[in-house]
Design a protein around this motif. Structure first.
Motif, PDB file in Angstrom:
ATOM      1  N   LEU A  30     -48.924  69.026  28.007  1.00 66.90           N
ATOM      2  CA  LEU A  30     -50.105  68.494  28.676  1.00 66.90           C
ATOM      3  C   LEU A  30     -50.432  69.359  29.887  1.00 66.90           C
ATOM      4  N   GLU A  31     -51.648  69.867  29.953  1.00 64.77           N
ATOM      5  CA  GLU A  31     -52.044  70.740  31.057  1.00 64.77           C
ATOM      6  C   GLU A  31     -52.273  69.923  32.318  1.00 64.77           C
ATOM      7  N   LEU A  32     -51.547  70.296  33.364  1.00 61.21           N
ATOM      8  CA  LEU A  32     -51.674  69.612  34.647  1.00 61.21           C
ATOM      9  C   LEU A  32     -52.659  70.319  35.567  1.00 61.21           C
ATOM     10  N   GLY A  33     -52.973  71.566  35.268  1.00 57.44           N
ATOM     11  CA  GLY A  33     -53.949  72.275  36.086  1.00 57.44           C
ATOM     12  C   GLY A  33     -53.576  73.730  36.310  1.00 57.44           C
ATOM     13  N   THR A  34     -54.499  74.465  36.902  1.00 54.89           N
ATOM     14  CA  THR A  34     -54.302  75.876  37.242  1.00 54.89           C
ATOM     15  C   THR A  34     -54.403  76.029  38.752  1.00 54.89           C
ATOM     16  N   LEU A  35     -53.374  76.630  39.335  1.00 53.50           N
ATOM     17  CA  LEU A  35     -53.302  76.782  40.785  1.00 53.50           C
ATOM     18  C   LEU A  35     -53.685  78.201  41.177  1.00 53.50           C
ATOM     19  N   GLU A  36     -54.738  78.322  41.972  1.00 56.79           N
ATOM     20  CA  GLU A  36     -55.156  79.622  42.495  1.00 56.79           C
ATOM     21  C   GLU A  36     -55.029  79.681  44.006  1.00 56.79           C
ATOM     22  N   GLY A  37     -54.935  78.527  44.633  1.00 60.99           N
ATOM     23  CA  GLY A  37     -54.762  78.481  46.082  1.00 60.99           C
ATOM     24  C   GLY A  37     -53.368  78.035  46.444  1.00 60.99           C
ATOM     25  N   LYS A  38     -53.257  77.122  47.409  1.00 64.99           N
ATOM     26  CA  LYS A  38     -51.948  76.656  47.860  1.00 64.99           C
ATOM     27  C   LYS A  38     -51.783  75.140  47.751  1.00 64.99           C
ATOM     28  N   ASP A  39     -52.839  74.433  47.361  1.00 61.17           N
ATOM     29  CA  ASP A  39     -52.766  72.973  47.326  1.00 61.17           C
ATOM     30  C   ASP A  39     -52.132  72.498  46.034  1.00 61.17           C
ATOM     31  N   PHE A  40     -50.934  71.946  46.117  1.00 64.26           N
ATOM     32  CA  PHE A  40     -50.248  71.398  44.949  1.00 64.26           C
ATOM     33  C   PHE A  40     -49.400  70.223  45.401  1.00 64.26           C
ATOM     34  N   PHE A  41     -49.657  69.061  44.801  1.00 65.71           N
ATOM     35  CA  PHE A  41     -48.836  67.886  45.084  1.00 65.71           C
ATOM     36  C   PHE A  41     -48.636  67.108  43.798  1.00 65.71           C
ATOM     37  N   LEU A  42     -47.379  66.835  43.452  1.00 63.29           N
ATOM     38  CA  LEU A  42     -47.060  66.094  42.239  1.00 63.29           C
ATOM     39  C   LEU A  42     -46.246  64.864  42.604  1.00 63.29           C
ATOM     40  N   ASN A  43     -46.624  63.723  42.027  1.00 66.02           N
ATOM     41  CA  ASN A  43     -45.959  62.463  42.316  1.00 66.02           C
ATOM     42  C   ASN A  43     -45.617  61.742  41.018  1.00 66.02           C
ATOM     43  N   ILE A  44     -44.399  61.209  40.935  1.00 61.21           N
ATOM     44  CA  ILE A  44     -44.001  60.342  39.828  1.00 61.21           C
ATOM     45  C   ILE A  44     -43.290  59.136  40.426  1.00 61.21           C
ATOM     46  N   ASN A  45     -43.723  57.946  40.051  1.00 60.72           N
ATOM     47  CA  ASN A  45     -43.072  56.738  40.538  1.00 60.72           C
ATOM     48  C   ASN A  45     -43.232  55.607  39.532  1.00 60.72           C
ATOM     49  N   LYS A  46     -42.492  54.531  39.741  1.00 64.54           N
ATOM     50  CA  LYS A  46     -42.560  53.372  38.863  1.00 64.54           C
ATOM     51  C   LYS A  46     -43.682  52.449  39.333  1.00 64.54           C
ATOM     52  N   TYR A  47     -44.392  51.865  38.374  1.00 63.91           N
ATOM     53  CA  TYR A  47     -45.567  51.054  38.652  1.00 63.91           C
ATOM     54  C   TYR A  47     -45.376  49.700  37.971  1.00 63.91           C
ATOM     55  N   SER A  48     -45.305  48.601  38.721  1.00 63.82           N
ATOM     56  CA  SER A  48     -45.130  47.266  38.157  1.00 63.82           C
ATOM     57  C   SER A  48     -46.486  46.571  38.024  1.00 63.82           C
ATOM     58  N   MET A  49     -46.748  45.993  36.839  1.00 63.15           N
ATOM     59  CA  MET A  49     -48.014  45.345  36.570  1.00 63.15           C
ATOM     60  C   MET A  49     -47.798  43.869  36.235  1.00 63.15           C
ATOM     61  N   ASP A  50     -48.858  43.062  36.367  1.00 64.67           N
ATOM     62  CA  ASP A  50     -48.797  41.639  36.015  1.00 64.67           C
ATOM     63  C   ASP A  50     -49.050  41.406  34.536  1.00 64.67           C
ATOM     64  N   GLN A  51     -49.514  42.457  33.837  1.00 61.12           N
ATOM     65  CA  GLN A  51     -49.839  42.325  32.432  1.00 61.12           C
ATOM     66  C   GLN A  51     -49.647  43.660  31.736  1.00 61.12           C
TER      67      GLN A  51
END
Length: 280
Positions: free
Chosen positions: A150-171
């Motif tokens: 899965l392509e996450l993007g192409t970086l040509e500058g310096k801005d890169f931030f990646l986050n992974i976390n658990k997400y709890s839902m009511d449904q």
């Protein structure tokens, strides 16, 4: 041995098993597999050592992985002048900054995203931001995992931030699909991207199909086009393909490098979309 091919540890060990007589070539392979104390470190070696030591440096990859237990995720970074670099990500209470080697542009793709360790109606949430492009996905339980490549993007500058976390839902969350037909009637190179809550794709100039989520069934459209050498404005209109109803409009200005141009509104609960871009 084939030139530039690395002999594995397992194969090297077989040369010296009881009763075996290593050849001159096999001894040479063993020596070439070792690092001599006078050998200089390559730039790649330095980067790998820095990442293992979690060295901090501004302007590099920033990753925040939390509340994921012992799950480990990996992404691949590619550039034209360097081998692919696999970056492994694991649970941390702080933002980690990792160095990369090679020259821009860097292309980032998902490699391995496991989906274990989740409770009922819990999901993992991936968000990746680079150079104004935002890609996000939820995965696990009844939702498919993030596919390799899965392509996450192409970086040509310096801005890169990646986050992974658990997400709890009511449904439970379910996927809904909207088909998008892109019709560029101009000579300019125009790209669009689609975004919804907790879901987003990279820019493209092709037809596409979303896989966003039913509890946030609203879509937003963004465009980019470098019109610095074009003297006519371009208008991109979003229609309901089923009844030709005009839904949103965005204007790309002549003589400018248009980035992150947003259409004036959202599209709700519509399964077939047509985007038409034409000169004003």
């Amino acid at each position: 041995m084939e030139k530039n091919k690395v002999t594995t540890r397992e194969e090297l060990k077989t040369y010296f098993e009881t009763g075996e007589y290593p050849t001159q070539t096999q001894f040479a392979e063993l020596i070439d597999s070792l690092r001599h104390k006078e050998d200089a470190l390559s730039y790649k070696d330095i980067i790998n050592i820095a990442n293992r030591m979690e060295a901090l440096d501004s302007g590099d990859i920033q990753c925040y992985i939390y509340d994921v237990g012992d799950q480990k995720f990996s992404i691949v970074m590619s550039s034209q002048d360097a081998e692919d670099q696999v970056i492994e990500l694991k649970n941390s209470s702080n933002i980690k900054k990792l160095r990369v080697f090679g020259k821009v542009p860097f292309i980032f793709k998902a490699k391995e995203f496991p989906a274990g360790g989740l409770g009922v109606n819990e999901y993992y949430y991936l968000s990746c931001y680079m150079d104004s492009t935002f890609v996000s996905r939820m995965f696990g339980n009844n939702l498919p995992t993030v596919p390799d490549g899965l392509e996450l993007g192409t970086l040509e500058g310096k801005d890169f931030f990646l986050n992974i976390n658990k997400y709890s839902m009511d449904q439970q969350i379910n996927i809904v699909n909207t088909s998008i037909k892109f019709d560029n009637k101009t000579d300019a190179v125009i790209q669009y991207k689609v975004q919804s809550s907790n879901w987003g794709n990279t820019y493209t100039f092709k037809d596409s199909v979303t896989d966003h989520y039913d509890i946030w069934d609203n879509l937003y459209f963004y465009y980019k086009a470098d019109l610095q050498k074009i003297d006519r404005n371009i208008e991109c209109k979003v229609y309901n393909e089923d009844n030709d109803q005009l839904l949103t409009t965005a204007s790309l200005l002549a003589g400018k490098d248009n980035k992150e141009v947003w259409g004036d509104g959202e599209v709700k609960e519509i399964r077939n979309i047509r985007i038409e871009c034409n000169y004003q």
